[in-house]
Design an enzyme around this catalytic site. Structure first.
Site, PDB file in Angstrom:
ATOM      1  N   HIS A  96       1.010  -1.070   0.057  1.00  0.00           N
ATOM      2  CA  HIS A  96      -0.090  -0.098   0.026  1.00  0.00           C
ATOM      3  C   HIS A  96       0.625   1.130   0.227  1.00  0.00           C
ATOM      4  O   HIS A  96       0.325   2.369  -0.386  1.00  0.00           O
ATOM      5  CB  HIS A  96      -0.889  -0.134   1.255  1.00  0.00           C
ATOM      6  CG  HIS A  96      -2.074   0.722   0.809  1.00  0.00           C
ATOM      7  ND1 HIS A  96      -2.329   1.849   0.227  1.00  0.00           N
ATOM      8  CD2 HIS A  96      -3.548   0.438   1.254  1.00  0.00           C
ATOM      9  CE1 HIS A  96      -3.722   2.350   0.200  1.00  0.00           C
ATOM     10  NE2 HIS A  96      -4.378   1.492   0.650  1.00  0.00           N
ATOM     11  N   ASP A 145      -2.309   1.845  -4.283  1.00  0.00           N
ATOM     12  CA  ASP A 145      -3.393   2.309  -3.785  1.00  0.00           C
ATOM     13  C   ASP A 145      -4.416   1.283  -4.318  1.00  0.00           C
ATOM     14  O   ASP A 145      -4.181   0.632  -5.480  1.00  0.00           O
ATOM     15  CB  ASP A 145      -3.857   3.702  -3.836  1.00  0.00           C
ATOM     16  CG  ASP A 145      -2.789   4.787  -3.254  1.00  0.00           C
ATOM     17  OD1 ASP A 145      -2.249   4.272  -2.122  1.00  0.00           O
ATOM     18  OD2 ASP A 145      -2.476   5.599  -3.811  1.00  0.00           O
TER      19      ASP A 145
END
Lengths: 326, 338, 427
Positions: free
Chosen positions: C400, C404
């Site tokens: 992450h 995204d």
């Protein structure tokens, strides 16, 4: 639970012990008519009279020796040092007489005496009035050294110190006298030699005493905001040292920072560190760090004085270091 | 040294007084023979550390303690074998202490400088010059605090009067009107420093004026004179609750300690020889013989008896057990239950 | 011991190829050494005679430790030196050496010059490049670890030698072991390697960690610990891929697997979504223009990720040939380090083992990995009717810090589109 100042908690302890035991008397500079340089003895002269609340000349060696002599023949003196800076003049009596009498007499003659007063720095009092000497006294077999950080501890510990059959060096804090805290009502004592966990935590143990307890608690609060859980142990008694509480905690947290107001070299923290590395070496994930006063005579200048003192920022930095954060 | 304060002469001495006087001689002889034996033991390595002998000053301990009651408190400096023996600690217990044995009066943990017997009110030989003087003030404070009629006495040398402890202690004793007697055994030398090289005023008793305290100077080689002066001081303390500085002028026939020659650089052999002519034992035995209280033969017999007692003490000390190793950590602190 | 892979910290001498007394020429294979990734050849850097095997076959030796001595025949070999040599202070790796003597400062553990002139030669540095420093090992090979770390290691039977310490001066601290002792979770393993069964009657068998197992554990646990991972799953219709594959394979010239096709599709999709073709570099992100797809290959006792380089630019047949070759040599432990490092994205496939779907663990510093499930006939509603279709589930693990959610989802949509319309792969 009523809230009292540290000063009034000490006053209560003195009052109760003097009511309880006629052998107990208070002696020192300005303890009577003046009501105490820091008003710890306020009202005692009125209640107990000049026989038991004795103003002395400025003669620390002399009245410390008077205390030792009176204790040798059965009284239980509480000798007030206006500050422990002045007690340097009495160190011969404390170390050569009080601490050794029982031993050199093969147990025949004890010295049940309390020497009490504020120690450490206050604010801008300069080099000769800003010194923490607990490590000096804690070095001496035969002495006990007690340093309460809160009003409740101050009362419970002073009562125990007065009842103790050994010479007890009871170091208060000028900056603590006005601090407030809950104090249990009625008769209670806190045993000497028992540390207190002032805040529970899991990541690191901060060992402290006296004024640095507040420093450590403040640091712990800020560390919590960063997700670091610090346990704060208030030693309360420097000698005998409650190694059990410290070791049990560090064995859980694996990291330790020792904070004290005094100087680094041969300070109280050095003894704590020695104990930890000797007893639970395998539990350590980092060297134990110490936060102490700077190795200088205390400067008068406000900014310099601040730099010389242990503060939460220094404690936090040390904690982050032992946690390998940063 | 001033002449004898008491005048010998043939007169009738009542038997009780005669017995007391003989006792004093015996006590002085005991100190002398004991100290000689201690010196011998020291040179044989049986006694270690420091060892300060009392030879020459015997009349001071005997004359002063003779005035006391058993419940009075005594503290002394490190030259206190004599006072300890006179107060009643047995030669065996003192010698064993010098030998560091478990049977010593301080369990072998005090040594020559720290003889104690609390049951006799003998509260220590103390090793820091002047440091014990405030303790006596404290004991006198306790006496007044409890309202009893005991007295607290303190022995120290003339060298101690120059330090702060002496001044602080005497000031408070006078200020608070405490039943204390400060006995300065002025033997003229603080180690190797003559009084006149250390003190701005020669008459130590004058120091008492600073505190508006009673004082007296007495010939320390005359036990009867010492006793008389001490009686006055004790009465002042016991009855009037007032302290006294008693300067007792005496002389140490030996060196400061066993590691110190008898005269050395600081005093001449002639001076020591001259002083020895006023040996307190000779002075007192001469007086007893002159007064017909004892014969020379009596004195010699007494001396032999004393020597036997000292030999017994020596043997006892030699054979007494060493303290057990467990004693090392005992009595650093009070036992947990008080 | 030379560093034979970029991450190698110690090596196990599998077999000596030159026996003591044999002549050695530069380039001769002296021994086979098992590194953390593969069995490699230890090659002579100097000529002479193999005087002594300092360590026996089977022994594990930290990088830069002395393993053998090459010298002139008859030259004395000091016994004490034969056991263990101090690490190099000059930064040069210890290796088989027979360079001519050259005066130099005495090293710890070596005799002073003049006292043992011949023996001293054994410690002479070679011209080899510097070895990467062992993570927490000091020059003498002592591992720097906190007392607690040592205690934990002893309790759990961990070897601290190869552990990278995160404390000051590489000190191994508790948290370094938390990663090490964590289980390497579901990692791709297309072919279940031969497992040595627990002997009958035994409740369990303790199997020592091999070099590769240690490395796997450390690397994967490093990933699961600090890498904030999230997972995206998408179902892809594989009917048309199956048809295309059948046609391709019918044409001969080597077989193409679903895996090969997926690799190609992933590579092309990455080209379109460079945000997913990236490395997390702690203080920066490196986005790659080139697409190198790592493919997890199960081997005996572990897995390895050989890399199909420039997979976006290669045809399916080339990818098929390369993957076959790489997988084969991987199982033989014959890959060179260049062949299993440098990937920009990974693919792991457990479909052949009937796994419906799974999550794979990111291979740092890469930022993503696609886990490929089985292709199965499933009832699918199509134009109002339920029809059987070949379906496959892909699960993408995303770092992450780099990728995204929407970025990853878009990438998967592209990938799905390509697989459902395989003509895109050809163009």
């Amino acid at each position: 639970m009523p809230t009292l100042t540290y000063r009034d908690a000490l006053n209560q302890a003195l009052r109760e012990e003097m009511q309880r035991d006629d052998r107990v008397f208070l002696m020192g500079e300005e303890v009577g008519v003046y009501q105490g340089a820091y008003k710890v003895s306020r009202g005692l002269l009125e209640e107990f009279g000049a026989r038991r609340v004795v103003d002395t000349p400025i003669t620390e060696l002399g009245f410390a020796g008077v205390g030792v002599g009176a204790a040798m023949v059965g009284l239980r003196p509480v000798i007030e040092m206006m500050t422990f800076n002045f007690a340097l003049l009495a160190v011969d009596q404390i170390v050569n007489s009080a601490a050794k009498m029982r031993y050199m007499s093969n147990g025949q003659v004890g010295v049940p005496m309390v020497v009490r007063g504020p120690g450490g720095a206050a604010l801008q009092l300069g080099a000769q009035h800003s010194q923490a000497f607990e490590s000096w006294y804690a070095h001496i077999p035969g002495l006990k050294v007690v340093m309460p950080a809160t009003p409740a501890d101050a009362k419970g510990l002073l009562k125990s110190a007065i009842r103790d059959d050994n010479p007890v060096i009871f170091i208060e804090g000028e900056m603590l006298y006005n601090t407030k805290g809950e104090v249990p009502e009625g008769e209670y004592t806190i045993p000497l030699g028992v540390a207190d966990i002032k805040r529970e935590g899991t990541d690191v143990t901060i060992v402290c005493h006296s004024k640095t307890v507040a420093v450590a608690l403040k640091a712990a609060e800020q560390l919590a905001a960063d997700g670091i859980s610090a346990e704060v142990i208030d030693l309360r008694t420097i000698r005998p040292l409650d190694t059990g509480t410290v070791l049990e905690s560090v064995a859980r947290t694996h990291r330790c920072v020792v904070v004290e107001e005094g100087w680094h070299f041969a300070g109280v923290g050095a003894q704590v560190v020695d104990t930890i590395q000797r007893e639970i070496f395998d539990a350590l994930d980092a060297p134990v760090l110490r936060v102490t006063g700077a190795e200088v005579p205390m400067p008068y200048n406000k900014q310099l004085e601040k730099l010389a003192k242990a503060d939460p920022a220094k404690v936090i930095a040390a904690v982050r270091q032992v946690l390998y954060v940063d | 040294m001033a002449g004898t304060a008491t005048k010998p002469g043939r007169k009738t001495i009542d038997p009780a007084t005669a017995e007391t006087w003989r006792t004093w001689l015996r006590q002085m002889l005991l100190i002398r023979r004991f100290e000689e034996k201690a010196g011998e033991a020291y040179s044989l390595g049986k006694i270690g550390g420091f060892c300060h002998l009392y030879i020459g000053q015997e009349a001071v301990a005997v004359g002063t303690i003779a005035s006391l009651r058993p419940d009075d408190y005594i503290t002394a400096s490190y030259r206190e074998h004599g006072q300890a023996l006179v107060r009643g600690i047995t030669p065996r217990a003192v010698m064993a202490e010098l030998f560091g044995k478990a049977e010593g009066c301080s369990g072998g943990k005090g040594g020559s400088m720290h003889l104690f017997d609390a049951s006799l009110g003998f509260l220590g030989g103390h090793g820091i010059v002047g440091g014990h003087i405030p303790l006596t003030t404290g004991m006198a404070f306790a006496i007044k605090y409890r309202g009893t009629d005991q007295v607290a006495i303190c022995y120290f040398g003339e060298a101690a009067v120059n330090n702060g402890a002496f001044h602080e202690a005497l000031n408070m004793a006078a200020l608070w009107k405490l039943p204390a007697i400060y006995i300065c055994e002025n033997n003229r030398y603080g180690m190797g420093t003559a009084l006149e090289r250390a003190s701005a005023i020669y008459d130590i008793s004058e120091r008492a004026c600073s505190y508006d305290m009673a004082n007296e100077v007495v010939d320390g080689q005359d036990v009867l004179a010492v006793k008389a002066a001490m009686d006055r001081a004790v009465e002042r303390a016991r009855d009037e609750k007032l302290p006294t500085l008693l300067e007792v002028r005496t002389y140490r026939f030996m060196g400061h300690s066993m590691s110190d020659p008898i005269h050395g650089h600081y005093r001449t052999k002639e001076e020591v020889e001259e002083q020895r002519k006023r040996d307190p034992i000779a002075v007192w035995s001469g007086r007893l013989i002159a007064d017909g209280v004892m014969s020379e033969e009596d004195v010699k017999a007494m001396d032999r008896q004393v020597m036997e007692e000292v030999e017994d003490a020596y043997r006892f000390a030699e054979e007494a057990p060493e303290p057990e190793p467990e004693a090392l950590f005992r009595d650093v602190y009070a036992p947990e239950e008080s | 011991m030379e560093a034979l892979s970029p991450t190698m910290e110690e090596g196990r001498v599998v077999e000596w190829k030159k026996q003591e007394g044999e002549p050695v020429a530069v380039g001769d294979v002296l021994a086979e050494v098992e590194t953390d990734k593969a069995v490699m050849e230890l090659v002579a850097r100097a000529a002479g005679t193999m005087l002594k095997h300092v360590v026996a076959a089977g022994a594990t030796v930290p990088v830069s430790e002395l393993v053998a001595v090459i010298g002139e025949p008859g030259e004395a070999v000091e016994a004490g030196n034969g056991k263990k040599t101090e690490g190099r202070k000059d930064g040069k790796a210890e290796g088989p050496a027979a360079e001519p003597a050259k005066p130099e400062a005495p090293k710890a553990g070596a005799p002073a010059p003049g006292t043992q002139p011949t023996a001293d030669r054994e410690n002479r540095p070679t011209s080899m490049p510097p070895a990467p420093p062992a993570a927490a090992a000091t020059e003498t090979g002592r591992v720097k670890a906190s007392p607690l770390a040592r205690k934990i290691a002893a309790e759990r039977g961990l070897d601290l030698q190869g552990v990278a310490g995160s404390g000051p001066q590489g000190r191994i601290v508790q948290r370094d072991l938390a990663a090490l002792s964590a289980r390497p979770a579901a990692a791709a393993a297309p072919q279940v390697p031969a497992f040595r069964p627990v002997p009958a009657g035994e409740p369990f068998a303790d199997v020592p960690l091999s070099q590769i197992r240690k490395t796997i554990a450390r690397r994967l646990a490093q990933s699961l610990g600090p890498v904030p991972t999230f997972y995206l799953t998408i179902e892809v219709d594989m009917e048309r891929v199956a048809e295309a594959r059948e046609a391709l394979n019918a044409a001969g010239q080597g077989k193409v697997s679903f895996n090969d096709i997926t690799i190609k599709a992933v590579a092309l999709a990455l080209k379109q979504h460079p945000a997913c073709n990236a490395w997390w570099q702690d203080d920066h992100i490196r986005y790659w223009n080139e697409v190198h797809v790592s493919m997890a290959v199960a081997i005996e006792d572990g897995l390895i990720t050989p890399v199909i380089r420039h997979a976006d630019q290669k045809g399916l047949r080339q990818i098929a040939a390369e993957s076959k070759d790489l997988a084969g040599r991987a199982r033989e432990r014959k890959l060179t380090p260049e062949e299993y490092t440098g990937g920009t994205f990974s693919v792991s496939n457990l479909g052949m083992l009937d796994i419906e779907e799974f999550t794979a663990i990111i291979n740092p510093p890469e930022a993503g990995i696609i886990a490929i499930g089985r292709i199965a006939e499933k009832p699918v509603v199509q134009a109002g009717a339920i029809v059987p279709r070949k379906r496959m589930r892909l699960t993408m693990s995303c770092d992450h810090r780099v990728i995204d959610g929407a970025t990853g989802a878009q990438f998967l949509q592209t990938l799905k589109g390509m697989l459902e319309n395989p003509l895109a792969l050809v163009w």
